[in-house]
Design an enzyme around this catalytic site. Structure first.
Site, PDB file in Angstrom:
ATOM      1  N   SER A 197       0.789  -1.081   0.017  1.00 29.18           N
ATOM      2  CA  SER A 197       0.061   0.049  -0.093  1.00 29.18           C
ATOM      3  C   SER A 197       1.106   1.032   0.013  1.00 29.18           C
ATOM      4  CB  SER A 197      -0.739   0.110   1.336  1.00 29.18           C
ATOM      5  OG  SER A 197      -1.466   1.494   1.576  1.00 29.18           O
ATOM      6  N   TYR A 210      -2.170  -0.816  10.788  1.00 33.66           N
ATOM      7  CA  TYR A 210      -1.977  -1.120   9.319  1.00 33.66           C
ATOM      8  C   TYR A 210      -0.830  -0.542   8.730  1.00 33.66           C
ATOM      9  CZ  TYR A 210      -3.837  -1.306   4.573  1.00 33.66           C
ATOM     10  OH  TYR A 210      -4.085  -1.501   3.363  1.00 33.66           O
TER      11      TYR A 210
END
Length: 341
Positions: A197, A210
């Site tokens: 990501s 995350y």
């Protein structure tokens, strides 16, 4: 070799790498074939994983789909089988039309295999990997895609959810790679894809677990790539995929500054996967989508921290996850109310 001579050789190789990178922008490299190769995708039951499965199916790869959700995984498999039937029908029509066999892709035993696997559990990964080797064969393309997000501020996030995020988003990559890399090394052939990501390159507030998991997997991927180069295993390729926010519902509610949103909207999942497939099939080491992410990463590396904070605040990126977290919290409260908790 004399160190001065070696210095000039290295300098030339660095400059040549820039030339080759520029050439890729001007002349797109030919895509390699994955027809008949075993491609394993984690998190294949929905989102990007499902789209990756469909793209590899269209290229006649033999697919192995892993997901924790059996039903959604079987739904993906059904879509893959539909693509396979269309390909077989197209081949049959081409033969009837009198096309030479050389004009048709060589026939492959197009099959899709599904496995219910919790990649957050090490032993589950190793046991399922052993089943794949016995029932399907050795994996040529490994797409580590599975991911989760807790959706809580750090001090409100239960420890077990933090551990779960790290296990699925980061540790699972170690286990799947350890399971399938040995054979790739033996034959010097394979491709490992890490779906990370943009939040593995730069961070924002409210999603510490995350971001940590994605930073960790980016580091894992880069170190693995260097290890393969050091071992001179040039037949094993690696691709790191770092997309901006993708509109899969995973971060539903996330908002940047409204004046900026039209210029930097969430990515369409189809577009994200198609761009990633181009990178994978041309052995591109890394892809950030959109390309603006390269600039943001570079600026974060050279600007003072306070300058980065100012930039975040201007873009509305400093608290972009807060609406998403609030929605998650509201949904949790509603579920607790329904269950009488």
């Amino acid at each position: 070799m004399n160190i001065v001579v070696e210095f000039f050789v290295v300098t030339f190789k660095v400059l040549w790498a820039f030339v080759l990178a520029a050439a890729r922008w001007l002349v797109r490299p030919k895509e390699k074939s994955v027809a008949g190769q075993v491609c394993l995708i984690t998190g294949a039951g929905s989102g990007l994983g499902r789209l990756f499965a469909l793209e590899f199916a269209r290229r006649r790869a033999l697919l192995v789909l892993w997901d924790i959700n059996t039903q959604s995984n079987e739904e993906t498999a059904g879509m893959v089988r539909h693509i396979y039937r269309d390909l077989e029908a197209a081949d049959a029509a081409a033969l009837q039309a009198g096309k030479g066999e050389e004009e048709i892709l060589p026939p492959c035993n197009l099959q899709v295999f599904t496995y219910t696997c919790d990649v957050g559990k090490r032993e589950n990964v190793y046991l399922t990997a052993e089943r794949v080797r016995k029932e399907v064969g050795e994996v040529s393309v490994l797409v580590n895609n599975a991911g989760v997000v807790s959706g809580h501020h750090l001090l409100e996030c239960p420890d077990e959810l933090i551990e779960r995020t790290m296990m699925v988003n980061c540790h699972a990559h170690f286990w799947t790679t350890k399971a399938f890399l040995p054979t790739m090394l033996e034959i010097n052939h394979g491709h490992i894809v890490t779906v990370a990501s943009s939040l593995g390159l730069f961070s924002t507030a409210g999603v510490e677990d995350y971001c940590a998991s994605k930073f960790g997997v980016v580091g894992f991927h880069e170190s693995l790539s260097h290890e393969l180069k050091a071992a001179e295993k040039d037949g094993i390729k690696t691709t790191l995929v770092c997309p901006y926010l993708v509109d899969t519902g995973m971060f539903r509610g996330c908002r940047i500054r409204k004046e900026i949103e039209p210029f930097l909207p969430p990515l369409k999942p189809d577009y994200c996967v198609k761009q990633a497939m181009k990178a994978i099939l041309t052995d591109q080491p890394m892809i950030c989508t959109p390309r603006l992410m390269y600039i943001v990463t570079f600026m974060k590396s050279i600007l003072p921290f306070e300058a980065v904070v100012c930039m975040y605040r201007f873009l509305g990126a400093d608290k972009c996850m807060y609406p998403f977290i609030a929605q998650r919290k509201q949904a949790t409260n509603n579920n607790e109310a329904k269950n009488g908790i």
